[in-house]
Design a protein around this motif. Structure first.
Motif, PDB file in Angstrom:
ATOM      1  N   GLY A 253       0.307  -2.997 -27.061  1.00  0.00           N
ATOM      2  CA  GLY A 253       1.470  -3.753 -27.537  1.00  0.00           C
ATOM      3  C   GLY A 253       2.334  -4.316 -26.416  1.00  0.00           C
ATOM      4  O   GLY A 253       3.426  -4.811 -26.648  1.00  0.00           O
TER       5      GLY A 253
ATOM      6  N   GLU B 106       3.921  -8.834 -22.382  1.00  0.00           N
ATOM      7  CA  GLU B 106       4.399  -9.227 -21.057  1.00  0.00           C
ATOM      8  C   GLU B 106       5.309  -8.132 -20.529  1.00  0.00           C
ATOM      9  O   GLU B 106       5.788  -7.295 -21.290  1.00  0.00           O
ATOM     10  N   LEU B 107       5.491  -8.147 -19.226  1.00  0.00           N
ATOM     11  CA  LEU B 107       6.323  -7.109 -18.639  1.00  0.00           C
ATOM     12  C   LEU B 107       7.794  -7.380 -18.927  1.00  0.00           C
ATOM     13  O   LEU B 107       8.211  -8.535 -19.028  1.00  0.00           O
TER      14      LEU B 107
ATOM     15  N   PRO C  81      18.597   1.028 -17.389  1.00  0.00           N
ATOM     16  CA  PRO C  81      19.077   1.825 -18.514  1.00  0.00           C
ATOM     17  C   PRO C  81      17.960   2.605 -19.223  1.00  0.00           C
ATOM     18  O   PRO C  81      16.782   2.258 -19.104  1.00  0.00           O
TER      19      PRO C  81
ATOM     20  N   GLY D 180      11.811   0.888 -20.268  1.00  0.00           N
ATOM     21  CA  GLY D 180      10.441   0.779 -19.782  1.00  0.00           C
ATOM     22  C   GLY D 180      10.200   1.310 -18.377  1.00  0.00           C
ATOM     23  O   GLY D 180       9.293   0.855 -17.676  1.00  0.00           O
ATOM     24  N   LYS D 181      10.970   2.318 -17.982  1.00  0.00           N
ATOM     25  CA  LYS D 181      10.751   2.905 -16.650  1.00  0.00           C
ATOM     26  C   LYS D 181       9.374   3.566 -16.558  1.00  0.00           C
ATOM     27  O   LYS D 181       8.713   3.492 -15.529  1.00  0.00           O
TER      28      LYS D 181
END
Ligand code: ADP
Length: 729
Positions: free
Chosen positions: A20, A23-24, A47, A51-52
């Motif tokens: 899923g 794109e980054l 935050p 997506g860390k």
């Protein structure tokens, strides 16, 4: 574009697509530009929920693809298993994942075969101390929640561990993930890393404060909130969110408050449940009751049936997981949590309410406000990507002044800077001993050079302070015979090596050694008290009335203490003695087969706390056994027995039986009372008697007989002996 990532294996773009990720996210793209997939050091300060983890995965996977090995350091054990579950998706591409938690003092050799290893910072520190050979093979190290270097208890371990890993492998890639903090640039400078500092979030977050009949948001908007007569604001918010089919996460400052609020909010959620949801919740409640049969568990099951839950460190671990899953599955509509849940468990919800922004703080002896960083992390749990249009996070004000104050102090405030807590004696005591014992430094000068690689050194211009504390600590370690100093040279004694490998705070070791030296025939209680006095055990607090009760116990059992009891007039020391006494009595109750439920009542703790104390005691008594051996003090059998009793929660006569896998404290008692007193008895026992003592549980009986080495464990056709059958369950 996930198709054109440098350094990643060929399968990665396809995998990302199927997961899923089309794109980054912008911070991820920045990290790739900074070379995170090509071995460059990166600090990502972004935050919560932005997506860390994928940044870390990209770094680790590309490092492994180049033939390397990656380590992912987590701050909490609970997060280790969560991360393990997340990384398992890569196993189908031949990437092997291992988790190392728990038991210190092992070199974890099996981990040498894993490509990615997940471990807490304490565990990594202990693996380094025990010369885990694979440490030298690491090519990529990820430090999750690196802002916790600011924590005075655990921060120094992370700081020193990163310094050690970088010393071992000067070329290792470091990827540090942080919440948004005031001085991410300093963290990046310390780690020689490129900095990604971003406020970007995948889903909008509105923050604000509730006051009166309105929600005031940071964008200036006000929306009406109808609070019914006699209704609390939190209930009104939960009700309104439910009307919009959303869930709410409420943060409070104590376990008791979490339980109380969940009970009240359950009447709100109960009204909104569909029949199917009721059934689903019923099943979750049943599982919760199966995990442990304590009052906390049954209270939890009771609110869960009605769509609410509480979540705190006093819960059994499995129950915490059940709650997190049910909340993610949208069955549970509101979770009231202590701050433990904000620390990284992935449980987003439409709304977050930070009900209590003050918390009891032992160091100031009263209530203290939470840090901006903590509150923002709680805020960050609002908004479920893909499910909610946006998230909302709210504080609650009681007056107009407070409304303004909360905006100033939290909503608009910048998070604090992280500051190293290394230059403190308790932190340096353990790390200086370990640094010398593992051969990283063998003189005062070398120690100071090593410490120069820490965040502390980056942040201070006051080198004098670190030198002073270092000198004090060296003197302490020499006096207690953990280190020897000849001229400039420092070497660890054999005792010092043992202490370092056992992962004991040297002060704990000194206390234990001191207690053992005066001991002739220690009782289990005396030993429990000894280990409870060490700084490695979190003692129980004394409540009102406890002082009198435990003072009496102290005099009654004075002869059992290992070491001299302080006088009642030495306020601080005496109080600590009593706290240790209370904790030791909890362990004694446990090791005397007292019911778990009675113990939670008597000491005002949860089942998770009993487990925690028992585990720590077991570890410390194991260390005590080793120290006794090292010093040729002949008390090891008594220590061994005390440890076995606490491990299984049984009296001494049951140790042999309880040691058989699958038996445990309750079954051991039943077998014993049916005349099967030892492992050997069990091997020879009449099967019907075994089955009777196990209340007709055929499966259990077969498993146990197999473990004990019975020639024919099968229970086919065996009927429980009516005579031996105890009361029905
Ligand atoms: P953090 O570690 O920053 O708190 P996570 O890494 O847990 O946040 O990410 C939150 C969610 O976003 C996860 O469910 C993750 O799968 C998803 N996610 C991460 N990156 C992307 C992306 N580029 N596209 C879509 N979803 C993403």
């Amino acid at each position: 574009d996930v198709e054109s990532l440098p350094g990643v294996p060929d399968w990665m773009p396809g995998h990302l697509h199927s997961a899923g990720v089309k794109e980054l996210y912008p911070p991820q793209a920045n990290a790739v530009e900074a070379g995170v997939t090509e071995g460059e050091n990166v600090v990502a300060s972004v935050p919560t929920a932005s997506g860390k983890t994928l940044i870390a995965e990209l770094a680790m996977i590309s490092s492994v693809a180049r033939g390397g090995k990656a380590l992912y350091i987590v701050p909490l054990r609970a997060l280790a298993s969560e991360k393990h579950r997340e990384f398992e998706q890569y196993e189908e591409y031949g990437v092997s994942i291992g988790v190392s938690t728990g038991n210190y003092e092992s070199s974890g050799e099996w981990l040498a075969k894993c490509d990615i290893i997940v471990a807490t910072s304490e565990k990594v520190d202990s693996l380094v101390r025990n010369d885990a050979p694979w440490i030298d093979d690491l090519s990529c190290v990820v430090s999750d929640e690196v802002h916790l270097v600011d924590d005075s208890n655990r921060g120094p371990t992370l700081e020193v561990t990163l310094a050690k890993l970088r010393r071992h492998n000067p070329n290792v890639q470091i990827v540090a993930l942080s919440a948004t903090v005031g001085n991410a640039d300093e963290v990046a400078e310390w780690l020689d890393a490129a900095l990604i500092d971003s406020d970007w979030r995948p889903i909008d977050l509105r923050t604000g404060v509730h006051y009166g009949q309105a929600l005031h948001f940071d964008d200036g908007e006000q929306t009406e909130l109808s609070v019914k007569r006699g209704e609390k604001p939190t209930a009104a918010i939960v009700r309104e969110t439910l009307d919009d089919d959303g869930s709410t996460l409420v943060f409070v400052n104590s376990r008791r408050n979490a339980e109380g609020a969940a009970k009240r909010l359950a009447s709100v959620t109960n009204d909104a449940l569909t029949g199917a949801e009721e059934e689903g919740l019923e099943a979750v409640a049943e599982e919760i009751r199966n995990v442990s049969d304590t009052e906390t568990s049954s209270d939890l099951a009771h609110v869960v049936e009605r769509g609410a839950a509480f979540h705190h460190a006093g819960l059994a671990r499995d129950n915490r997981t059940l709650i997190e899953d049910a909340f993610r599955d949208r069955l549970v509509k509101v979770v009231v949590a202590t701050p433990t849940l904000a620390a990284g468990v992935n449980t987003p919800s439409r709304r977050v309410v930070v009900r209590d922004w003050r918390r009891y703080d032992g160091s100031v002896g009263g209530m203290a406000p939470l840090s901006v960083l903590e509150v923002h992390q709680m805020f960050g749990r609002a908004g479920r990507p893909g499910l909610d249009p946006y998230g909302e996070a709210l504080l609650l004000a009681n007056s107009h002044d407070e409304l303004d104050e909360l905006f100033e102090e939290y909503v608009w405030a910048e998070p604090e800077a992280v500051r190293s807590k290394l230059a403190a004696e308790p932190a340096l005591r353990t790390h200086i001993l370990a640094t010398v014992a593992s051969g990283v430094a063998d003189s005062r000068e070398e120690l100071l050079t090593f410490l120069d690689r820490t965040l502390y050194a980056t942040q201070t211009n006051e080198r004098g302070r670190l030198e002073r504390v270092t000198d004090d600590v060296i003197a302490y370690l020499v006096t207690n015979e953990f280190l020897e100093q000849t001229g400039e040279q420092l070497i660890a004694t054999s005792l010092g090596h043992t202490v370092s490998r056992l992962y004991l705070d040297p002060m704990s070791a000194a206390e234990i050694v001191d207690g053992l030296r005066g001991a002739s025939e220690p009782t289990a209680f005396g030993l429990y008290h000894l280990v409870c006095r060490t700084p490695d055990m979190y003692e129980l607090y004394l409540r009102s009335g406890d002082r009198e009760e435990y003072t009496m116990t102290a005099y009654e059992r004075e002869t059992e203490f290992l070491g001299a009891m302080p006088s009642e007039f030495e306020e601080g020391r005496f109080e600590e003695w009593l706290s240790a006494l209370k904790t030791a009595r909890l362990l004694e109750d446990w090791a005397s087969e007292e019911d778990e439920d009675r113990i939670t009542d008597r000491y005002g703790v949860g089942p998770g706390d009993i487990r925690g104390k028992v585990d720590t005691a077991e570890w410390l008594l194991g260390a005590t056994e080793r120290l006794a051996g090292e010093l040729d003090i002949e008390v090891a059998p008594a220590v061994h027995e005390a440890r076995k009793r606490v491990q299984h929660g049984v009296s001494d006569e049951l140790i042999d039986l309880a040691d058989v896998r699958g038996v445990g404290r309750k079954r051991a008692r039943r077998l014993y009372d049916a005349g099967i007193e030892t492992r050997a008895d069990l091997r020879e026992a009449e099967k019907s008697v075994v089955l009777g003592a196990l209340r007709g549980r055929t499966k259990t009986a077969e498993t146990i007989l197999k473990h004990v080495g019975h020639t024919d464990p099968s229970m086919d056709g065996v009927r429980a002996d009516e005579q031996a059958r105890p009361e029905p369950e």
